[in-house]
Scaffold this active site. Structure first.
Site, short mmCIF file in Angstrom:
data_model
loop_
_atom_site.label_atom_id
_atom_site.label_comp_id
_atom_site.label_asym_id
_atom_site.label_seq_id
_atom_site.Cartn_x
_atom_site.Cartn_y
_atom_site.Cartn_z
N HIS A 61 63.12 9.90 71.74
CA HIS A 61 64.10 9.19 72.56
C HIS A 61 63.58 9.10 73.99
O HIS A 61 64.01 9.84 74.89
CB HIS A 61 65.42 9.96 72.50
CG HIS A 61 66.64 9.08 72.45
ND1 HIS A 61 66.95 8.31 71.36
CD2 HIS A 61 67.64 8.87 73.35
CE1 HIS A 61 68.10 7.67 71.57
NE2 HIS A 61 68.52 7.99 72.79
N SER A 70 69.51 2.86 73.05
CA SER A 70 70.49 3.92 72.91
C SER A 70 71.90 3.40 73.11
O SER A 70 72.36 2.56 72.34
CB SER A 70 70.14 5.06 73.88
OG SER A 70 70.79 6.24 73.52
N GLU A 87 66.48 11.31 68.92
CA GLU A 87 65.94 10.22 68.12
C GLU A 87 66.19 10.44 66.63
O GLU A 87 66.42 9.48 65.89
CB GLU A 87 64.44 10.04 68.39
CG GLU A 87 63.88 8.71 67.91
CD GLU A 87 64.48 7.50 68.61
OE1 GLU A 87 64.34 6.38 68.08
OE2 GLU A 87 65.09 7.67 69.70
#
Length: 355
Positions: A334, A195, A302
């Protein structure tokens, strides 16, 4: 056997382009479900996975003061194969999320790679900030708060009483200390992250090619100048510690554009940096959906990372970049489950392109 079973530390919790703008605009609303969840959906600090083989390594930053990294030595004792593992948006001040949540560092050490895990840097993007984080010209005055949400804007903490200076720290202060004190090779290192850390890994490789010959971005935000992205990041930083994106870089100025992988992609092509670029589809794996927040946060985040990553892939292709491997598994939201499995896919390529 799922890759995650091989690499994950036991825990109580279980290629073509696309048009970017319409989908990003649709997803920005979903990001009011905070982008601050980028480091983890749950709170991992309470179940800290201290690796007994790792040790603390303190280095002074002239701007930030003493900064801790965690070091795990290569099993064969070599000093020429080195990788930096970068955390996500909620990077805690205790241990790296990679050590807290996974066995990835131990796996890397088994591949005879020295692992450097910088600790801290919540919401920093591992960048050199323009100023300490403050809102309306008023620095926070309260005590540091370990929770999340807008109330953190009035709490103190790292990067609020001083200016974040992470890029300089990683590429000068820590790099030199590792070389001088541990004998680590300062050249042809690897760097990867999830991320926020994935975006930062590409930034470090783009501007410091002598230090980094490999960079991996998992679920990174690789087109931060796309419509809506700055405001999405603003919301995420407020939630993840109460930080102000305007203190990091002024809107659309040179320092902001310098951080955008879509913009600096030509550097990566010119450098010939080996890249591992990955994002899940946003659809959950088995066991991913445990709470409503896994759906509300993990899936939209995501999807956004996937769209950013696809746009970056198209950009690289137009530049003739053949130095990247792209991984787009059909499932993955995510969360750490996704990043653990992606790390397992990445390790052999990382090993072959450092040192």
């Amino acid at each position: 056997m799922r890759i995650a079973r091989w690499i994950r530390r036991p825990s109580s919790s279980a290629t073509s382009g696309t048009r970017l703008e319409p989908v990003v605009l649709a997803l920005v609303a979903a990001l009011l479900v905070p982008l601050g969840a980028v480091a983890t959906i749950s709170t991992p600090v309470a179940r800290a996975g201290l690796d007994p083989g790792a040790f603390d390594f303190w280095v002074d930053s002239p701007v930030m003061g003493p900064i801790k990294s965690r070091i795990l030595r290569a099993r064969d004792g070599n000093t020429h194969r080195v990788v930096y593992a970068l955390d996500g948006m909620r990077a805690p001040e205790t241990l790296s999320g990679w050590e807290i949540e996974t066995s990835v560092p131990a796996i890397l050490a088994d591949w005879n790679i020295n692992v450097v895990m910088p600790v801290g840097g919540m919401s920093s993007f591992y960048a050199d900030w323009n100023a300490p984080s403050s809102f309306f010209g008023q620095p926070p005055t309260g005590s540091s708060d370990s929770g999340s949400g807008g109330f953190n804007v009035i709490s103190g903490g790292p990067g609020k009483s001083y200016r974040y200076d992470w890029e300089t720290f990683l590429t000068r202060d820590l790099r030199n200390a590792l070389s001088e004190r541990l004998g680590f090779n300062p050249y042809r290192n690897g760097v990867f992250g999830l991320s926020m850390g994935g975006s930062a890994a590409l930034t470090l490789a783009a501007y410091h090619p002598d230090q980094f010959s490999f960079a991996g971005a998992m679920s990174g935000f690789l087109n931060i100048s796309a419509p809506g992205m700055r405001e999405a990041i603003r919301v995420g930083m407020i939630d993840a510690g109460g930080y102000n994106v305007d203190s990091m870089a002024p809107p659309w100025g040179p320092s902001w554009l310098r951080m955008d992988p879509f913009v600096f992609a030509p550097n990566l092509v010119h450098n010939g940096t080996r890249l591992w670029i990955a994002a899940g589809s946003g659809w959950p794996m088995d066991g991913d959906i445990r709470t409503a927040m896994d759906v509300i946060q993990g899936m939209p985040l995501e999807w956004l990372a996937y769209i950013n990553t696809k746009a970056f892939q198209v950009r690289m292709d137009t530049l003739g970049g053949g130095n990247a491997v792209y991984s787009f598994p059909p499932v993955g939201i995510h969360n750490w489950h996704n990043w653990i499995e992606e790390a397992a896919r990445m390790v052999p390529d990382l090993s072959a392109n450092i040192g």
